[in-house]
Enzyme design. Structure first.
Site, mmCIF file in Angstrom:
data_model
loop_
_atom_site.group_PDB
_atom_site.id
_atom_site.type_symbol
_atom_site.label_atom_id
_atom_site.label_comp_id
_atom_site.label_asym_id
_atom_site.label_seq_id
_atom_site.Cartn_x
_atom_site.Cartn_y
_atom_site.Cartn_z
ATOM 1 N N LYS A 22 -3.876 -3.424 6.405
ATOM 2 C CA LYS A 22 -3.493 -3.593 7.819
ATOM 3 C C LYS A 22 -3.980 -2.407 8.638
ATOM 4 O O LYS A 22 -4.211 -1.316 8.094
ATOM 5 C CB LYS A 22 -1.982 -3.735 7.970
ATOM 6 C CG LYS A 22 -1.126 -2.556 7.452
ATOM 7 C CD LYS A 22 -0.938 -1.395 8.402
ATOM 8 C CE LYS A 22 -0.139 -0.246 7.786
ATOM 9 N NZ LYS A 22 -0.181 1.008 8.534
ATOM 10 N N PRO A 110 -8.623 2.347 0.647
ATOM 11 C CA PRO A 110 -8.387 3.782 0.443
ATOM 12 C C PRO A 110 -6.894 4.075 0.320
ATOM 13 O O PRO A 110 -6.078 3.479 1.033
ATOM 14 C CB PRO A 110 -8.980 4.426 1.696
ATOM 15 C CG PRO A 110 -9.986 3.439 2.182
ATOM 16 C CD PRO A 110 -9.449 2.079 1.822
ATOM 17 N N GLY A 114 -3.000 5.222 5.570
ATOM 18 C CA GLY A 114 -2.378 4.493 6.683
ATOM 19 C C GLY A 114 -2.837 3.053 6.793
ATOM 20 O O GLY A 114 -2.538 2.367 7.776
ATOM 21 N N LEU A 115 -3.563 2.572 5.764
ATOM 22 C CA LEU A 115 -4.051 1.182 5.788
ATOM 23 C C LEU A 115 -3.113 0.242 5.031
ATOM 24 O O LEU A 115 -3.397 -0.948 4.893
ATOM 25 C CB LEU A 115 -5.461 1.118 5.176
ATOM 26 C CG LEU A 115 -6.540 1.808 6.021
ATOM 27 C CD1 LEU A 115 -7.788 2.085 5.183
ATOM 28 C CD2 LEU A 115 -6.899 0.957 7.243
ATOM 29 N N GLY A 116 -2.015 0.772 4.539
ATOM 30 C CA GLY A 116 -0.994 -0.067 3.893
ATOM 31 C C GLY A 116 -1.402 -0.569 2.521
ATOM 32 O O GLY A 116 -0.906 -1.611 2.076
ATOM 33 N N GLY A 117 -2.283 0.143 1.812
ATOM 34 C CA GLY A 117 -2.774 -0.349 0.519
ATOM 35 C C GLY A 117 -1.671 -0.596 -0.494
ATOM 36 O O GLY A 117 -1.540 -1.700 -1.023
ATOM 37 N N GLY A 118 -0.861 0.425 -0.752
ATOM 38 C CA GLY A 118 0.230 0.273 -1.721
ATOM 39 C C GLY A 118 1.224 -0.782 -1.265
ATOM 40 O O GLY A 118 1.720 -1.586 -2.070
ATOM 41 N N SER A 119 1.499 -0.816 0.028
ATOM 42 C CA SER A 119 2.440 -1.806 0.576
ATOM 43 C C SER A 119 1.866 -3.220 0.469
ATOM 44 O O SER A 119 2.596 -4.177 0.191
ATOM 45 C CB SER A 119 2.743 -1.491 2.041
ATOM 46 O OG SER A 119 3.271 -0.196 2.166
ATOM 47 N N ASP A 152 6.124 -0.998 5.897
ATOM 48 C CA ASP A 152 4.965 -1.890 6.072
ATOM 49 C C ASP A 152 5.037 -3.130 5.192
ATOM 50 O O ASP A 152 4.245 -4.062 5.365
ATOM 51 C CB ASP A 152 3.673 -1.137 5.707
ATOM 52 C CG ASP A 152 3.399 0.035 6.628
ATOM 53 O OD1 ASP A 152 3.889 0.018 7.776
ATOM 54 O OD2 ASP A 152 2.694 0.961 6.192
#
Ligand code: C5P
Length: 314
Positions: A22, A110, A114-119, A152
């Site tokens: 996101k 990455p 702040g791109l919400g990868g883990g979320s 997120d």
């Protein structure tokens, strides 16, 4: 009519999807709660960029395997702290199923930017398990579970390409998708610690936090409207501490994009800066030299008008 046995039969044993990243097209940090958490107002937008996630439940034991080009040199840390793992544990507790699982994640988003990868990985695990579960959780229960994992995660568990969110990010209004546009991501080899970023903001602010910005939903149903309000409240405090981020934002904003609705914005609490323009020439100019030497990695993706569904593989 279903029998007790058929009610308890899983609907399959393997499911997969793409955990799409996101960006926050705008992010306002409103008041601080007594708990220390902050009320937010943010516009979440899903990207095509995503981590393929597969989960198998017809296995013995529990495992999580992460591979892929976005794993940082120091690794991802302990499995028990990984949000994909924590999502499976939380789901198993709420749905009393499954006992065992094998999760595979290919990290393309990455990490910590702040791109919400883990979320997104956590949201994908919740969606996959709910697609397989003998007794799936109703969507409100699934989203409430998602909210316990992070701010997120509810949006990234929803199959909405765009949503306005309030509260801690858990109260959402799903919006119609915007016309897709290209996104250049300027990535940095470090993340911003989110709790500290909230603390920097608290220290800067006087008695009165800002109030909500979106007055009418119509303001955010077009790129023209969004470009007019695109801003992230973390930007000043983060850019003041990380000169590379300040330079990336200044470079993109000073570039004089061909499209008047092009804009650059910090996503989440950083560190990634996203540049959104419908003009290929704008993206080429952004990539060709201007961001070189500032960002450690440039990625190209698109906003998406549909979230990738869960595929039950049998
Ligand atoms: O939800 P997430 O895990 O991303 O939050 C990380 C930290 O950021 C929280 O522990 C809290 O300190 C801060 N936070 C906050 N208000 C929010 C979301 C996060 O203060 N709405």
């Amino acid at each position: 009519m279903s029998t007790a046995a058929s009610r308890d039969m899983p609907r399959g044993a393997t499911a997969s999807t793409i955990a799409q990243a996101k960006v926050n097209l705008f992010l306002r940090v409103l008041s601080r709660e007594a708990s220390g958490y902050h009320q937010l107002e943010t516009l979440f937008c899903r990207l095509e960029l995503g981590d393929p996630v597969t989960i198998r439940t017809a296995v013995r034991g529990r495992s999580l395997d992460c591979a892929g080009e976005s794993i940082p040199p120091g690794g991802l840390g302990p499995v028990e702290r990984n949000l994909a793992w924590r999502a499976a544990v939380a789901f198993a507790g709420a749905a009393r199923w499954p006992n065992d699982w094998a999760i595979e994640v290919t990290k393309r988003i990455p990490v910590g930017g702040g791109l919400g990868g883990g979320s997104a990985d956590a949201g994908a695990v919740l969606r996959c398990l709910n697609a397989l579960a003998p007794r799936p959780l109703p969507l409100p229960d699934l989203l409430a579970l998602a909210a316990t994992l992070g701010a997120d995660v509810p949006f990234l568990t929803l199959d909405a390409p765009l949503a306005l969110a309030w509260g801690r990010g858990d109260r959402m209004l799903s919006l119609p998708a915007l016309p897709e546009r290209s996104v250049t991501l300027a990535c940095f080899p470090f993340g911003i610690p989110t709790p500290e970023a909230f603390g920097w903001l608290d220290d800067e602010r006087g008695m009165f936090p800002p109030v909500s910005k979106v007055r009418r939903v119509e303001e955010i149903t077009s790129w023209t409207g969004i470009a007019a309000i695109a801003h992230n409240d973390f930007e000043e405090v983060v850019a003041a501490r990380y000169t590379e981020i300040a330079r990336a934002l200044a470079t993109l904003r000073g570039m004089g994009g061909a499209d008047p609705t092009a804009f650059a914005v910090l996503t989440g609490s950083g560190s990634t800066v996203a540049y959104l323009s419908p003009s290929d020439a704008d993206h080429a100019r952004a990539r060709d030299g201007r961001l070189a030497g500032i960002a450690s990695r440039l990625m190209t993706t698109r906003t998406t008008d549909a979230v990738v569904g869960v595929e039950v593989l049998g």
